[in-house]
Enzyme design. Structure first.
Site, PDB file in Angstrom:
ATOM      1  N   ASN A 182       0.883  -1.172   0.000  1.00  0.00           N
ATOM      2  CA  ASN A 182       0.000   0.000   0.000  1.00  0.00           C
ATOM      3  C   ASN A 182       0.921   1.222   0.000  1.00  0.00           C
ATOM      4  O   ASN A 182       1.488   1.569   1.023  1.00  0.00           O
ATOM      5  CB  ASN A 182      -0.884  -0.030   1.256  1.00  0.00           C
ATOM      6  CG  ASN A 182      -1.758   1.201   1.362  1.00  0.00           C
ATOM      7  OD1 ASN A 182      -1.839   2.000   0.429  1.00  0.00           O
ATOM      8  ND2 ASN A 182      -2.419   1.352   2.499  1.00  0.00           N
ATOM      9  N   TRP A 183       1.053   1.812  -1.179  1.00  0.00           N
ATOM     10  CA  TRP A 183       2.000   2.931  -1.314  1.00  0.00           C
ATOM     11  C   TRP A 183       1.456   4.210  -0.680  1.00  0.00           C
ATOM     12  O   TRP A 183       2.178   5.183  -0.519  1.00  0.00           O
ATOM     13  CB  TRP A 183       2.332   3.175  -2.786  1.00  0.00           C
ATOM     14  CG  TRP A 183       3.078   2.048  -3.445  1.00  0.00           C
ATOM     15  CD1 TRP A 183       3.673   0.991  -2.822  1.00  0.00           C
ATOM     16  CD2 TRP A 183       3.317   1.870  -4.859  1.00  0.00           C
ATOM     17  NE1 TRP A 183       4.271   0.172  -3.756  1.00  0.00           N
ATOM     18  CE2 TRP A 183       4.070   0.680  -5.011  1.00  0.00           C
ATOM     19  CE3 TRP A 183       2.974   2.595  -5.996  1.00  0.00           C
ATOM     20  CZ2 TRP A 183       4.476   0.214  -6.258  1.00  0.00           C
ATOM     21  CZ3 TRP A 183       3.377   2.129  -7.242  1.00  0.00           C
ATOM     22  CH2 TRP A 183       4.120   0.951  -7.370  1.00  0.00           C
ATOM     23  N   LYS A 184       0.169   4.229  -0.375  1.00  0.00           N
ATOM     24  CA  LYS A 184      -0.473   5.425   0.192  1.00  0.00           C
ATOM     25  C   LYS A 184      -0.173   6.638  -0.700  1.00  0.00           C
ATOM     26  O   LYS A 184      -0.086   6.481  -1.909  1.00  0.00           O
ATOM     27  CB  LYS A 184      -0.022   5.632   1.647  1.00  0.00           C
ATOM     28  CG  LYS A 184      -0.228   4.360   2.472  1.00  0.00           C
ATOM     29  CD  LYS A 184      -0.050   4.561   3.954  1.00  0.00           C
ATOM     30  CE  LYS A 184      -0.251   3.213   4.661  1.00  0.00           C
ATOM     31  NZ  LYS A 184      -0.166   3.332   6.108  1.00  0.00           N
ATOM     32  N   HIS A 220      -9.612   1.223   4.636  1.00  0.00           N
ATOM     33  CA  HIS A 220      -8.337   1.416   5.340  1.00  0.00           C
ATOM     34  C   HIS A 220      -8.552   2.368   6.521  1.00  0.00           C
ATOM     35  O   HIS A 220      -9.342   3.310   6.435  1.00  0.00           O
ATOM     36  CB  HIS A 220      -7.283   1.972   4.390  1.00  0.00           C
ATOM     37  CG  HIS A 220      -5.911   1.954   4.989  1.00  0.00           C
ATOM     38  ND1 HIS A 220      -5.492   2.911   5.873  1.00  0.00           N
ATOM     39  CD2 HIS A 220      -4.898   1.058   4.873  1.00  0.00           C
ATOM     40  CE1 HIS A 220      -4.259   2.608   6.271  1.00  0.00           C
ATOM     41  NE2 HIS A 220      -3.877   1.499   5.675  1.00  0.00           N
ATOM     42  N   GLU A 260      -6.914   4.739   7.609  1.00  0.00           N
ATOM     43  CA  GLU A 260      -6.687   6.168   7.320  1.00  0.00           C
ATOM     44  C   GLU A 260      -7.901   6.788   6.642  1.00  0.00           C
ATOM     45  O   GLU A 260      -8.189   7.968   6.835  1.00  0.00           O
ATOM     46  CB  GLU A 260      -5.405   6.325   6.480  1.00  0.00           C
ATOM     47  CG  GLU A 260      -4.176   6.082   7.346  1.00  0.00           C
ATOM     48  CD  GLU A 260      -2.964   5.521   6.627  1.00  0.00           C
ATOM     49  OE1 GLU A 260      -2.906   5.583   5.377  1.00  0.00           O
ATOM     50  OE2 GLU A 260      -2.071   4.995   7.316  1.00  0.00           O
ATOM     51  N   GLU A 305      -5.657  -4.940  10.332  1.00  0.00           N
ATOM     52  CA  GLU A 305      -4.618  -3.950  10.570  1.00  0.00           C
ATOM     53  C   GLU A 305      -4.886  -3.196  11.871  1.00  0.00           C
ATOM     54  O   GLU A 305      -5.663  -2.235  11.879  1.00  0.00           O
ATOM     55  CB  GLU A 305      -4.572  -2.937   9.423  1.00  0.00           C
ATOM     56  CG  GLU A 305      -4.312  -3.557   8.070  1.00  0.00           C
ATOM     57  CD  GLU A 305      -3.722  -2.524   7.107  1.00  0.00           C
ATOM     58  OE1 GLU A 305      -2.615  -2.779   6.623  1.00  0.00           O
ATOM     59  OE2 GLU A 305      -4.342  -1.483   6.869  1.00  0.00           O
ATOM     60  N   GLY A 323       2.328   2.231  10.690  1.00  0.00           N
ATOM     61  CA  GLY A 323       3.278   3.324  10.545  1.00  0.00           C
ATOM     62  C   GLY A 323       3.963   3.704  11.846  1.00  0.00           C
ATOM     63  O   GLY A 323       4.618   4.744  11.933  1.00  0.00           O
ATOM     64  N   SER A 334       3.238  -2.233  10.191  1.00  0.00           N
ATOM     65  CA  SER A 334       4.692  -2.302  10.383  1.00  0.00           C
ATOM     66  C   SER A 334       5.304  -3.655  10.026  1.00  0.00           C
ATOM     67  O   SER A 334       6.250  -4.106  10.672  1.00  0.00           O
ATOM     68  CB  SER A 334       5.066  -1.894  11.812  1.00  0.00           C
ATOM     69  OG  SER A 334       4.633  -0.562  12.072  1.00  0.00           O
ATOM     70  N   GLY A 372       2.734  -1.162   4.227  1.00  0.00           N
ATOM     71  CA  GLY A 372       2.829   0.252   3.861  1.00  0.00           C
ATOM     72  C   GLY A 372       4.278   0.655   3.626  1.00  0.00           C
ATOM     73  O   GLY A 372       4.848   0.422   2.562  1.00  0.00           O
ATOM     74  N   GLY A 373       4.888   1.233   4.656  1.00  0.00           N
ATOM     75  CA  GLY A 373       6.236   1.793   4.543  1.00  0.00           C
ATOM     76  C   GLY A 373       7.245   0.895   3.837  1.00  0.00           C
ATOM     77  O   GLY A 373       7.963   1.347   2.934  1.00  0.00           O
TER      78      GLY A 373
HETATM   79  P1  PGA Z   1       2.707   0.224   7.575  1.00  0.00           P
HETATM   80  O1  PGA Z   1       1.246   0.444   6.919  1.00  0.00           O
HETATM   81  O2  PGA Z   1       3.241  -1.061   6.998  1.00  0.00           O
HETATM   82  O3  PGA Z   1       3.506   1.419   7.126  1.00  0.00           O
HETATM   83  O4  PGA Z   1       2.515   0.153   9.044  1.00  0.00           O
HETATM   84  C1  PGA Z   1       0.373  -0.629   6.735  1.00  0.00           C
HETATM   85  C2  PGA Z   1      -0.934  -0.152   6.154  1.00  0.00           C
HETATM   86  O5  PGA Z   1      -1.403   0.927   6.539  1.00  0.00           O
HETATM   87  O6  PGA Z   1      -1.528  -0.820   5.294  1.00  0.00           O
END
Ligand code: PGA
Length: 257
Positions: free
Chosen positions: A16-18, A102, A104, A174, A180, A220, A241-242
């Site tokens: 997930n590149w966001k 998600h 967010e 999640e 994050g 994470s 994500g990251g």
């Molecule tokens: P993260 O994000 O790996 O940076 O914690 C995961 C996500 O939000 O899908």
């Protein structure tokens, strides 16, 4: 490719590149994943920002292990909804999946499970695969209400689908406190929740449906912890994500099954 989207119980590494990367960076990252030796039974999904999707679909179309996902879609079919993106638009450029719900989006855009369910209907009506995200905030975990919370998210959304429709959903658990933050759920915490989720699906739709669903862990995930988390019985992969922004890290995660 269409059929592979809905294969039962896959090992999945989803990125997930966001809201990150320029177009040039996204193409470079995409190419490095396409060049990567992806294990036979692993499927890779790249969750890209909207402006890059068409190009990434074009670049990935001959690779039967790499799929492209959008990070959201509209709850409406089409019309006067300025700034929104319809599931049909995504379908028309060759997008395979859409990430919905998600945390967010829930947090910053006040998305409810009722809205998320409408988006799921839109996505499925256009034959898009859905990665449905759920998970609890820190206060809820600390109060010991995490399982009840996630179950209530499920019952307001995907548990309202019929068996055929839920069978096509990929679930991503999640925990918000692990996204994050560098804090990861322990493998036991992930397994506990994944098991609860699978049991909840089984209670309503039966074992066959529940055992066919892929449940990903997100929060994470990195090369150092992926193997242990993916090794849990009910964890079928990760939503990353990251660490999905760095081709070496994501490459290692792809090898962690
Ligand atoms: P993260 O994000 O790996 O940076 O914690 C995961 C996500 O939000 O899908």
């Amino acid at each position: 490719l269409q059929d592979k989207k809905y294969q039962m119980r896959n090992k999945i590494a989803a990125g997930n590149w966001k809201m990150n990367l320029t177009f040039a960076e996204a193409k470079t990252l995409n190419q490095s994943i396409l060049d990567h030796q992806i294990p036979q039974d692993v499927k890779v999904i790249l969750g890209s920002p909207f402006p890059y999707l068409a190009q990434l679909c074009e670049l990935s179309k001959n690779n039967d292990k790499v799929f492209v996902a959008a990070q959201d879609c509209s709850a409406h079919g089409k019309g006067a909804y300025t700034g929104e993106t319809a599931a049909q638009m995504l379908q028309s450029i060759g997008v395979d999946y859409v990430i919905l719900g998600h945390s967010e989006r829930r947090q910053y855009h006040k998305e409810s499970d009722t809205l998320i369910l409408e988006k799921i209907h839109q996505a499925q009506s256009q034959d898009l695969g859905v990665i449905y995200c759920c998970g609890e905030a820190l206060e809820i975990r600390e109060a010991g209400n995490h399982v009840a919370h996630v179950k209530s998210q499920l019952s307001e959304s995907i548990l309202k689908l019929d068996a055929a429709a839920i069978s096509k959903i990929v679930i991503a658990y999640e925990p918000v406190w692990a996204i994050g933050t560098g804090k990861t759920a322990s493998p036991e915490q992930a397994q506990e929740m994944h098991h609860e989720i699978r049991n909840t699906v089984a209670a309503q739709y039966g074992d066959e449906v529940a055992n066919g669903i892929s449940i990903l862990y997100g929060g994470s995930v990195k090369p150092a912890n992926a193997k242990e988390i993916f090794g849990q019985a009910d964890v079928d992969g990760g939503l990353v994500g990251g660490a999905s922004l760095k081709s070496e890290d994501f490459g290692e995660i792809i090898q962690s099954f």
